[in-house]
Design an enzyme around this catalytic site. Structure first.
Site, short mmCIF file in Angstrom:
data_model
loop_
_atom_site.label_atom_id
_atom_site.label_comp_id
_atom_site.label_asym_id
_atom_site.label_seq_id
_atom_site.Cartn_x
_atom_site.Cartn_y
_atom_site.Cartn_z
N ASP A 164 -14.76 13.18 5.14
CA ASP A 164 -14.69 14.64 5.27
C ASP A 164 -14.04 15.00 6.61
O ASP A 164 -14.12 14.23 7.57
CB ASP A 164 -16.12 15.21 5.20
CG ASP A 164 -16.11 16.70 4.95
OD1 ASP A 164 -15.05 17.26 4.60
OD2 ASP A 164 -17.18 17.33 5.12
N ASN A 200 -13.27 19.33 -5.92
CA ASN A 200 -11.96 19.51 -5.24
C ASN A 200 -10.92 19.94 -6.27
O ASN A 200 -10.13 20.84 -6.05
CB ASN A 200 -11.44 18.21 -4.62
CG ASN A 200 -12.23 17.70 -3.43
OD1 ASN A 200 -12.22 16.52 -3.13
ND2 ASN A 200 -12.92 18.59 -2.73
C1 FPP Z 1 -12.07 16.16 2.93
O1 FPP Z 1 -11.33 16.86 3.83
C2 FPP Z 1 -11.35 15.12 2.27
C3 FPP Z 1 -10.86 15.13 1.00
C4 FPP Z 1 -10.45 16.32 0.25
C5 FPP Z 1 -10.79 13.87 0.27
C6 FPP Z 1 -10.28 12.70 1.04
C7 FPP Z 1 -8.81 12.57 0.97
C8 FPP Z 1 -8.11 11.76 1.79
C9 FPP Z 1 -8.73 10.89 2.79
C10 FPP Z 1 -6.63 11.72 1.71
C11 FPP Z 1 -6.04 10.94 0.60
C12 FPP Z 1 -6.73 9.70 0.18
C13 FPP Z 1 -6.09 8.67 -0.38
C14 FPP Z 1 -6.87 7.54 -0.93
C15 FPP Z 1 -4.65 8.59 -0.44
P1 FPP Z 1 -11.47 18.41 3.78
O2 FPP Z 1 -10.16 18.96 3.36
O3 FPP Z 1 -12.63 18.82 2.93
O4 FPP Z 1 -11.79 18.72 5.28
P2 FPP Z 1 -12.49 20.04 5.85
O5 FPP Z 1 -13.91 20.05 5.33
O6 FPP Z 1 -12.41 19.83 7.32
O7 FPP Z 1 -11.68 21.20 5.36
#
Ligand code: FPP
Length: 277
Positions: free
Chosen positions: A37, A85
């Site tokens: 996250d 998501n």
């Molecule tokens: C949360 O960040 C993360 C995700 C939406 C999922 C994880 C995705 C990745 C690590 C990138 C791609 C992965 C691969 C395997 C290629 P957020 O957007 O919720 O962060 P925030 O809460 O700070 O907005």
């Protein structure tokens, strides 16, 4: 526990080796699951677009996987894209994440091979775009014979929908084999989960400080130790995985039993006087 593949401690950085030296190698967890996250916040703090946070997050995925493979961690399961998501994020962001996943698989396949990493997926992956599924299959098949860490990406994954899928599978089996529902065991449910072939996670890491499970591996984490760090996922590296494992090794897992430090237990309850209220 026999570590997955060959240990490659000499390939750790000097800083990682220093933390690894404090670990008990015989108590490396079998399975670490991570809620990645903070990509958006990482970008926001730098006045960058969220996409760049995801891109940096993909870089962390690779670096952490490689450290996991060097220490012989058998199972690493990363929450890369949840059902929520998929449903709740703007289409542009979802499309970007899909493109990122495809290019991540393409450009890191050789590194997966070099690190003896086997790739798997859990989730309703059949609902992802066809070209993404094709790339996923390609990476899974190419790495199928690797014997080191199994990297499982949870994609279009939700813990409750996994349970729904498991119960549907189990109900169909019960009907087909004319079994009695009274005989259903925990093992039967386990057999129908996406994770049927894996042990339950020993350690769940969540980055970015949120104290939530976010619908991740709900059945499997019944006895899992939880480690939450304020560090944002794009800043998370192999050394932080090792630090989380060091913290895990200081915990005492009791699975509902008693601590070893509890002295002898009074066997005759009649002799225990309950203080009058
Ligand atoms: C949360 O960040 C993360 C995700 C939406 C999922 C994880 C995705 C990745 C690590 C990138 C791609 C992965 C691969 C395997 C290629 P957020 O957007 O919720 O962060 P925030 O809460 O700070 O907005």
């Amino acid at each position: 526990m026999v570590p997955a593949g060959k240990l490659r401690i000499d390939e750790l950085s000097a800083e990682e080796r220093a933390v690894y030296a404090t670990l008990k190698p015989e108590h490396i967890p079998e399975h670490v699951a991570i809620i990645m996250d903070g990509n958006g916040r990482w970008a926001g703090r730098r006045s960058l677009k969220r996409f760049l946070g995801h891109q940096q997050g993909a870089n962390s995925v690779q670096l952490v996987t490689e450290t996991a493979s060097r220490i012989g961690l058998p199972w690493l399961t990363l929450y890369a894209f949840s059902l929520e998501n998929n449903l709740r994020r703007p289409r542009a962001e979802v499309n970007f994440l899909m493109r990122l996943l495809k290019s991540y698989l393409e450009s890191n396949l050789q590194r997966m091979m070099d690190n003896n990493v086997r790739m798997k997926y859990i989730g309703r992956t059949h609902e992802l775009p066809a070209e993404v599924q094709e790339k996923m299959r390609w990476a899974e098949e190419a790495t199928a014979r690797n014997t080191g860490t199994t990297l499982t990406l949870a994609l279009n994954y939700g813990g409750r929908s996994e349970l729904v899928d498991a119960f549907r599978g189990l109900a169909a089996e019960i009907k087909q084999k004319h079994l009695s529902p009274e005989r259903i065991t925990e093992e039967d449910i386990h057999r129908h989960l996406y994770t049927a072939q894996m042990p339950d996670p020993d350690l769940l890491i969540r980055t970015s400080g949120e104290m939530r499970l976010s619908n991740y591996l709900l059945w499997q984490i019944a006895y899992t130790e939880i480690f939450v760090t304020e560090r944002l996922w794009p800043d998370f590296r192999g050394i932080h995985l090792l630090e989380a494992i060091a913290d895990f090794q200081r915990r005492e897992r009791r699975y509902g039993g008693l601590s070893e430090s509890v002295g002898e237990v009074e066997e005759n309850p009649e002799r225990i006087r309950i203080a009058a209220g």
